[in-house]
Design a protein around this motif. Structure first.
Motif, PDB file in Angstrom:
ATOM      1  N   ASP A   2       0.733  -1.141  -0.022  1.00 21.49           N
ATOM      2  CA  ASP A   2       0.010  -0.019   0.113  1.00 21.49           C
ATOM      3  C   ASP A   2       0.793   1.263  -0.040  1.00 21.49           C
ATOM      4  N   SER A   3       2.120   1.378   0.370  1.00 23.18           N
ATOM      5  CA  SER A   3       2.875   2.059   0.380  1.00 23.18           C
ATOM      6  C   SER A   3       4.425   2.006  -0.129  1.00 23.18           C
ATOM      7  N   PHE A   4       5.308   2.736  -0.336  1.00 21.50           N
ATOM      8  CA  PHE A   4       6.700   2.459  -0.747  1.00 21.50           C
ATOM      9  C   PHE A   4       7.336   1.905   0.577  1.00 21.50           C
ATOM     10  N   ASP A   5       7.101   2.476   1.677  1.00 25.87           N
ATOM     11  CA  ASP A   5       7.957   2.318   2.934  1.00 25.87           C
ATOM     12  C   ASP A   5       7.555   0.702   3.312  1.00 25.87           C
ATOM     13  N   GLU A   6       6.662  -0.099   2.825  1.00 22.27           N
ATOM     14  CA  GLU A   6       6.063  -1.554   3.130  1.00 22.27           C
ATOM     15  C   GLU A   6       7.035  -2.415   2.567  1.00 22.27           C
ATOM     16  N   ILE A   7       7.772  -1.922   1.564  1.00 25.13           N
ATOM     17  CA  ILE A   7       8.674  -2.579   0.774  1.00 25.13           C
ATOM     18  C   ILE A   7       9.983  -3.070   1.404  1.00 25.13           C
ATOM     19  N   ASN A   8      10.145  -4.432   1.781  1.00 22.25           N
ATOM     20  CA  ASN A   8      11.426  -4.913   2.205  1.00 22.25           C
ATOM     21  C   ASN A   8      12.260  -5.576   1.132  1.00 22.25           C
TER      22      ASN A   8
ATOM     23  N   SER B 124      11.354   8.406  -5.423  1.00 24.33           N
ATOM     24  CA  SER B 124      11.024   9.601  -6.183  1.00 24.33           C
ATOM     25  C   SER B 124      10.081   9.390  -7.458  1.00 24.33           C
ATOM     26  N   LYS B 125      10.376   8.190  -8.160  1.00 22.33           N
ATOM     27  CA  LYS B 125       9.432   8.026  -9.156  1.00 22.33           C
ATOM     28  C   LYS B 125       8.119   7.612  -8.746  1.00 22.33           C
ATOM     29  N   LEU B 126       8.126   6.427  -7.936  1.00 20.81           N
ATOM     30  CA  LEU B 126       6.867   5.696  -7.753  1.00 20.81           C
ATOM     31  C   LEU B 126       5.829   6.431  -6.752  1.00 20.81           C
ATOM     32  N   GLU B 127       6.223   6.939  -5.655  1.00 18.53           N
ATOM     33  CA  GLU B 127       5.825   7.379  -4.375  1.00 18.53           C
ATOM     34  C   GLU B 127       4.810   8.679  -4.819  1.00 18.53           C
ATOM     35  N   PRO B 128       5.243   9.438  -5.722  1.00 18.52           N
ATOM     36  CA  PRO B 128       4.307  10.710  -5.954  1.00 18.52           C
ATOM     37  C   PRO B 128       2.984  10.112  -6.890  1.00 18.52           C
ATOM     38  N   MET B 129       3.270   8.957  -7.440  1.00 20.97           N
ATOM     39  CA  MET B 129       2.076   8.519  -8.346  1.00 20.97           C
ATOM     40  C   MET B 129       1.188   7.649  -7.316  1.00 20.97           C
ATOM     41  N   LEU B 130       1.548   7.256  -6.465  1.00 21.64           N
ATOM     42  CA  LEU B 130       0.501   6.767  -5.450  1.00 21.64           C
ATOM     43  C   LEU B 130      -0.529   7.780  -5.008  1.00 21.64           C
ATOM     44  N   LYS B 131      -0.248   9.041  -5.253  1.00 20.14           N
ATOM     45  CA  LYS B 131      -1.064  10.101  -4.678  1.00 20.14           C
ATOM     46  C   LYS B 131      -1.726  10.609  -5.609  1.00 20.14           C
TER      47      LYS B 131
END
Length: 291
Positions: A92-98, A133-140
Protein backbone atom coordinates in the motif's frame (compact mmCIF):
# COMPACT_ATOMS: atom_id res chain seq x y z
CA UNK A 1 -3.16 30.88 -30.84
CA UNK A 2 -0.08 29.07 -29.47
CA UNK A 3 -0.39 31.08 -26.25
CA UNK A 4 -4.07 30.13 -25.93
CA UNK A 5 -3.23 26.45 -26.53
CA UNK A 6 -0.58 26.61 -23.82
CA UNK A 7 -3.10 28.10 -21.38
CA UNK A 8 -5.63 25.37 -22.21
CA UNK A 9 -2.99 22.68 -21.73
CA UNK A 10 -2.07 24.05 -18.31
CA UNK A 11 -5.74 24.31 -17.32
CA UNK A 12 -6.41 20.67 -18.20
CA UNK A 13 -3.73 19.65 -15.70
CA UNK A 14 -5.11 21.73 -12.82
CA UNK A 15 -7.55 20.60 -10.13
CA UNK A 16 -9.95 23.25 -11.40
CA UNK A 17 -10.52 21.15 -14.53
CA UNK A 18 -12.04 18.46 -12.31
CA UNK A 19 -15.16 20.63 -12.11
CA UNK A 20 -15.82 19.88 -15.79
CA UNK A 21 -18.02 16.96 -16.80
CA UNK A 22 -16.29 14.09 -18.58
CA UNK A 23 -17.92 15.10 -21.85
CA UNK A 24 -16.84 18.75 -21.64
CA UNK A 25 -13.32 17.85 -20.52
CA UNK A 26 -12.87 15.35 -23.36
CA UNK A 27 -14.16 17.76 -25.99
CA UNK A 28 -11.62 20.35 -24.86
CA UNK A 29 -8.79 17.85 -24.54
CA UNK A 30 -9.52 16.23 -27.92
CA UNK A 31 -9.43 19.61 -29.64
CA UNK A 32 -6.26 20.51 -27.76
CA UNK A 33 -4.43 17.29 -28.70
CA UNK A 34 -5.71 16.60 -32.22
CA UNK A 35 -6.88 20.00 -33.43
CA UNK A 36 -10.18 18.41 -34.43
CA UNK A 37 -13.70 18.73 -33.04
CA UNK A 38 -14.86 15.66 -31.10
CA UNK A 39 -18.10 14.18 -32.42
CA UNK A 40 -19.71 12.26 -29.57
CA UNK A 41 -23.19 12.22 -31.15
CA UNK A 42 -22.05 10.12 -34.09
CA UNK A 43 -18.43 9.04 -33.58
CA UNK A 44 -16.82 7.34 -36.58
CA UNK A 45 -13.09 7.00 -36.06
CA UNK A 46 -11.32 4.71 -33.61
CA UNK A 47 -10.05 7.64 -31.55
CA UNK A 48 -13.49 9.25 -31.37
CA UNK A 49 -15.14 6.02 -30.30
CA UNK A 50 -12.59 5.55 -27.53
CA UNK A 51 -13.60 8.97 -26.16
CA UNK A 52 -17.25 7.86 -26.37
CA UNK A 53 -16.46 4.64 -24.49
CA UNK A 54 -14.68 6.61 -21.75
CA UNK A 55 -18.05 8.15 -20.95
CA UNK A 56 -20.27 5.11 -21.50
CA UNK A 57 -18.29 2.26 -19.92
CA UNK A 58 -19.28 2.17 -16.25
CA UNK A 59 -19.49 -1.55 -15.37
CA UNK A 60 -17.41 -2.80 -12.40
CA UNK A 61 -15.49 -5.24 -14.63
CA UNK A 62 -13.73 -2.30 -16.30
CA UNK A 63 -12.29 -1.17 -12.97
CA UNK A 64 -11.29 -4.75 -12.17
CA UNK A 65 -9.31 -5.30 -15.36
CA UNK A 66 -7.75 -1.81 -15.33
CA UNK A 67 -6.28 -2.58 -11.89
CA UNK A 68 -2.94 -4.27 -12.61
CA UNK A 69 -3.25 -6.29 -9.41
CA UNK A 70 -6.91 -7.30 -9.48
CA UNK A 71 -6.76 -8.17 -13.19
CA UNK A 72 -4.76 -11.23 -12.15
CA UNK A 73 -7.99 -12.75 -10.82
CA UNK A 74 -9.72 -12.15 -14.15
CA UNK A 75 -6.81 -13.69 -16.07
CA UNK A 76 -6.60 -16.69 -13.76
CA UNK A 77 -10.31 -17.47 -14.09
CA UNK A 78 -10.37 -16.85 -17.86
CA UNK A 79 -7.21 -18.52 -19.21
CA UNK A 80 -5.42 -19.91 -16.14
CA UNK A 81 -2.91 -18.68 -13.58
CA UNK A 82 0.00 -20.26 -15.45
CA UNK A 83 0.03 -17.20 -17.72
CA UNK A 84 0.56 -14.74 -14.86
CA UNK A 85 3.95 -13.16 -14.24
CA UNK A 86 5.20 -14.46 -10.83
CA UNK A 87 4.29 -12.02 -8.07
CA UNK A 88 6.71 -11.20 -5.22
CA UNK A 89 4.72 -8.68 -3.22
CA UNK A 90 1.86 -6.16 -3.01
CA UNK A 91 2.19 -2.95 -0.99
CA UNK A 92 0.00 0.00 0.00
CA UNK A 93 3.01 2.29 0.38
CA UNK A 94 6.66 2.45 -0.69
CA UNK A 95 7.81 2.09 2.93
CA UNK A 96 6.19 -1.35 3.16
CA UNK A 97 8.68 -2.80 0.66
CA UNK A 98 11.35 -4.94 2.32
CA UNK A 99 14.07 -4.87 -0.33
CA UNK A 100 16.10 -7.48 1.53
CA UNK A 101 13.38 -10.08 0.86
CA UNK A 102 13.28 -9.49 -2.91
CA UNK A 103 15.23 -11.53 -5.51
CA UNK A 104 18.22 -10.41 -7.56
CA UNK A 105 16.04 -8.81 -10.24
CA UNK A 106 12.44 -7.61 -10.34
CA UNK A 107 10.04 -4.88 -11.47
CA UNK A 108 8.04 -2.56 -9.19
CA UNK A 109 4.82 -1.29 -10.76
CA UNK A 110 1.88 0.88 -9.82
CA UNK A 111 -1.50 -0.79 -10.27
CA UNK A 112 -3.62 2.28 -10.99
CA UNK A 113 -2.12 4.25 -13.87
CA UNK A 114 -0.15 4.04 -17.11
CA UNK A 115 3.65 4.03 -17.27
CA UNK A 116 4.23 3.58 -13.55
CA UNK A 117 7.12 1.14 -13.22
CA UNK A 118 10.70 0.90 -11.99
CA UNK A 119 13.04 -1.74 -13.40
CA UNK A 120 15.55 -3.45 -11.11
CA UNK A 121 17.80 -5.67 -13.27
CA UNK A 122 20.34 -5.96 -10.42
CA UNK A 123 19.18 -5.58 -6.81
CA UNK A 124 22.75 -4.88 -5.67
CA UNK A 125 22.76 -1.68 -7.73
CA UNK A 126 19.26 -0.43 -6.98
CA UNK A 127 18.88 3.27 -6.24
CA UNK A 128 16.10 3.17 -3.67
CA UNK A 129 15.81 6.96 -3.55
CA UNK A 130 15.32 7.08 -7.33
CA UNK A 131 12.64 4.38 -7.09
CA UNK A 132 10.91 6.26 -4.29
CA UNK A 133 10.99 9.61 -6.08
CA UNK A 134 9.44 8.07 -9.20
CA UNK A 135 6.80 5.80 -7.67
CA UNK A 136 5.73 7.47 -4.43
CA UNK A 137 4.24 10.61 -6.05
CA UNK A 138 2.24 8.40 -8.41
CA UNK A 139 0.43 6.80 -5.48
CA UNK A 140 -1.06 10.21 -4.68
CA UNK A 141 -2.41 10.87 -8.18
CA UNK A 142 -5.70 9.71 -9.67
CA UNK A 143 -5.01 8.93 -13.33
CA UNK A 144 -8.71 9.34 -14.16
CA UNK A 145 -8.56 13.13 -13.85
CA UNK A 146 -5.86 13.43 -16.51
CA UNK A 147 -7.59 11.30 -19.18
CA UNK A 148 -11.16 10.78 -17.90
CA UNK A 149 -10.71 7.03 -18.32
CA UNK A 150 -13.38 6.05 -15.80
CA UNK A 151 -12.05 2.53 -15.00
CA UNK A 152 -9.09 4.12 -13.18
CA UNK A 153 -11.21 6.42 -10.99
CA UNK A 154 -11.92 4.04 -8.12
CA UNK A 155 -8.78 1.89 -8.07
CA UNK A 156 -7.02 1.89 -4.70
CA UNK A 157 -3.36 2.70 -5.47
CA UNK A 158 -0.85 -0.03 -4.70
CA UNK A 159 2.66 -1.08 -5.65
CA UNK A 160 3.22 -4.58 -6.97
CA UNK A 161 6.50 -6.39 -7.40
CA UNK A 162 6.84 -8.95 -10.19
CA UNK A 163 9.46 -11.12 -11.86
CA UNK A 164 11.84 -9.33 -14.24
CA UNK A 165 11.28 -10.82 -17.70
CA UNK A 166 14.20 -11.12 -20.11
CA UNK A 167 14.48 -12.12 -23.75
CA UNK A 168 16.98 -14.94 -24.37
CA UNK A 169 18.81 -13.08 -27.13
CA UNK A 170 19.50 -10.19 -24.72
CA UNK A 171 17.29 -7.98 -26.88
CA UNK A 172 14.77 -5.60 -25.36
CA UNK A 173 11.65 -7.27 -24.05
CA UNK A 174 9.07 -7.55 -26.82
CA UNK A 175 5.52 -6.57 -25.93
CA UNK A 176 2.99 -8.17 -28.29
CA UNK A 177 -0.15 -6.04 -28.36
CA UNK A 178 -3.29 -7.67 -29.72
CA UNK A 179 -5.98 -5.23 -30.83
CA UNK A 180 -9.26 -7.04 -30.19
CA UNK A 181 -12.79 -6.09 -31.17
CA UNK A 182 -15.76 -8.07 -29.82
CA UNK A 183 -13.40 -10.89 -28.93
CA UNK A 184 -11.61 -11.04 -32.30
CA UNK A 185 -7.98 -10.12 -32.91
CA UNK A 186 -7.76 -7.77 -35.89
CA UNK A 187 -4.02 -7.00 -35.82
CA UNK A 188 -0.94 -7.09 -33.59
CA UNK A 189 1.52 -4.31 -32.73
CA UNK A 190 5.13 -4.79 -31.63
CA UNK A 191 7.29 -1.87 -30.49
CA UNK A 192 11.06 -1.72 -31.02
CA UNK A 193 13.65 0.34 -29.07
CA UNK A 194 11.22 1.02 -26.26
CA UNK A 195 13.98 2.10 -23.83
CA UNK A 196 15.14 5.00 -26.00
CA UNK A 197 11.87 6.80 -26.72
CA UNK A 198 13.47 8.84 -29.50
CA UNK A 199 14.12 5.66 -31.49
CA UNK A 200 10.82 3.83 -31.00
CA UNK A 201 9.48 2.00 -34.04
CA UNK A 202 6.14 0.19 -34.16
CA UNK A 203 5.32 -2.62 -36.58
CA UNK A 204 1.77 -3.77 -37.17
CA UNK A 205 1.04 -7.34 -38.31
CA UNK A 206 -2.05 -9.23 -39.35
CA UNK A 207 -2.89 -12.60 -37.78
CA UNK A 208 -0.72 -14.37 -40.36
CA UNK A 209 2.24 -12.16 -39.37
CA UNK A 210 2.21 -10.12 -42.56
CA UNK A 211 3.70 -6.67 -41.97
CA UNK A 212 1.03 -4.02 -42.54
CA UNK A 213 1.52 -0.68 -44.27
CA UNK A 214 -0.47 1.22 -41.66
CA UNK A 215 1.17 3.01 -38.72
CA UNK A 216 0.11 4.20 -35.27
CA UNK A 217 2.13 7.10 -33.81
CA UNK A 218 5.54 5.59 -34.69
CA UNK A 219 7.06 4.68 -38.04
CA UNK A 220 7.50 1.09 -39.17
CA UNK A 221 10.93 -0.55 -38.99
CA UNK A 222 11.67 -2.29 -42.29
CA UNK A 223 15.25 -3.21 -41.36
CA UNK A 224 14.66 -5.46 -38.35
CA UNK A 225 12.56 -8.53 -39.01
CA UNK A 226 10.67 -9.75 -35.96
CA UNK A 227 10.20 -13.50 -36.35
CA UNK A 228 6.70 -14.89 -36.19
CA UNK A 229 6.21 -16.47 -32.74
CA UNK A 230 6.03 -20.25 -33.00
CA UNK A 231 3.02 -20.24 -30.69
CA UNK A 232 1.27 -17.28 -32.32
CA UNK A 233 -1.98 -19.22 -32.70
CA UNK A 234 -2.02 -19.86 -28.95
CA UNK A 235 -1.36 -16.18 -28.24
CA UNK A 236 -4.26 -15.19 -30.51
CA UNK A 237 -6.54 -17.70 -28.80
CA UNK A 238 -5.63 -16.36 -25.36
CA UNK A 239 -6.12 -12.75 -26.46
CA UNK A 240 -9.54 -13.54 -27.89
CA UNK A 241 -10.64 -15.29 -24.70
CA UNK A 242 -9.48 -12.38 -22.55
CA UNK A 243 -11.23 -9.84 -24.80
CA UNK A 244 -14.52 -11.68 -25.26
CA UNK A 245 -16.39 -9.45 -22.77
CA UNK A 246 -15.44 -6.14 -24.35
CA UNK A 247 -16.33 -4.11 -27.43
CA UNK A 248 -12.65 -3.28 -27.70
CA UNK A 249 -9.56 -3.96 -25.64
CA UNK A 250 -5.84 -4.25 -26.31
CA UNK A 251 -4.39 -7.44 -24.85
CA UNK A 252 -0.65 -7.27 -24.11
CA UNK A 253 1.29 -10.52 -23.93
CA UNK A 254 4.96 -11.49 -23.56
CA UNK A 255 6.55 -14.56 -25.10
CA UNK A 256 9.74 -15.87 -23.46
CA UNK A 257 11.12 -19.19 -24.77
CA UNK A 258 7.65 -20.01 -26.10
CA UNK A 259 6.28 -19.38 -22.60
CA UNK A 260 3.43 -16.86 -22.77
CA UNK A 261 2.91 -14.30 -19.99
CA UNK A 262 0.03 -11.87 -19.59
CA UNK A 263 1.00 -8.20 -19.54
CA UNK A 264 -2.11 -6.04 -19.22
CA UNK A 265 -5.48 -5.10 -20.68
CA UNK A 266 -5.73 -1.60 -22.12
CA UNK A 267 -9.19 -0.23 -22.79
CA UNK A 268 -8.14 3.02 -24.48
CA UNK A 269 -4.98 2.75 -26.58
CA UNK A 270 -2.92 5.93 -26.09
CA UNK A 271 -6.05 7.33 -24.43
CA UNK A 272 -7.62 7.70 -27.87
CA UNK A 273 -4.99 10.15 -29.15
CA UNK A 274 -2.78 7.90 -31.26
CA UNK A 275 -1.65 9.26 -34.62
CA UNK A 276 -3.21 6.62 -36.88
CA UNK A 277 -1.97 6.67 -40.48
CA UNK A 278 -3.58 6.79 -42.95
CA UNK A 279 -6.77 8.38 -41.64
CA UNK A 280 -8.74 5.70 -43.48
CA UNK A 281 -7.25 3.14 -41.07
CA UNK A 282 -8.51 5.22 -38.15
CA UNK A 283 -11.99 5.00 -39.70
CA UNK A 284 -11.63 1.27 -40.39
CA UNK A 285 -10.61 0.60 -36.80
CA UNK A 286 -13.56 2.70 -35.69
CA UNK A 287 -15.92 0.56 -37.77
CA UNK A 288 -14.80 -2.48 -35.77
CA UNK A 289 -16.21 -0.95 -32.56
CA UNK A 290 -19.94 -1.58 -32.56
CA UNK A 291 -21.68 0.96 -30.34
Amino acid sequence: MNKLKKVIGLFLRTKLSRLLSDETFLKIQYKYVTGEKLNLDSPKSFNEKLQYLKIEQREPIFTEVADKFKVREYVSSTIGQEYLIPLYGVYDSFDEINFQDLPDEYVIKTNHNSGGYFLVPDSKKININAARSKLEPMLKKNYYYFTREWPYKNIKPKLICEKYLRENDDMELRDYRFFCFDGEVKFIAVDLSIVDKSKVRRNLYDKNWKLLDEEISYERDLTEKIPKPKNLSEMIDLAEKLSSNFKHVRVDLYNINNKIYFGELTMYHQSGYGDIRPQSFNKLMGSWIKL
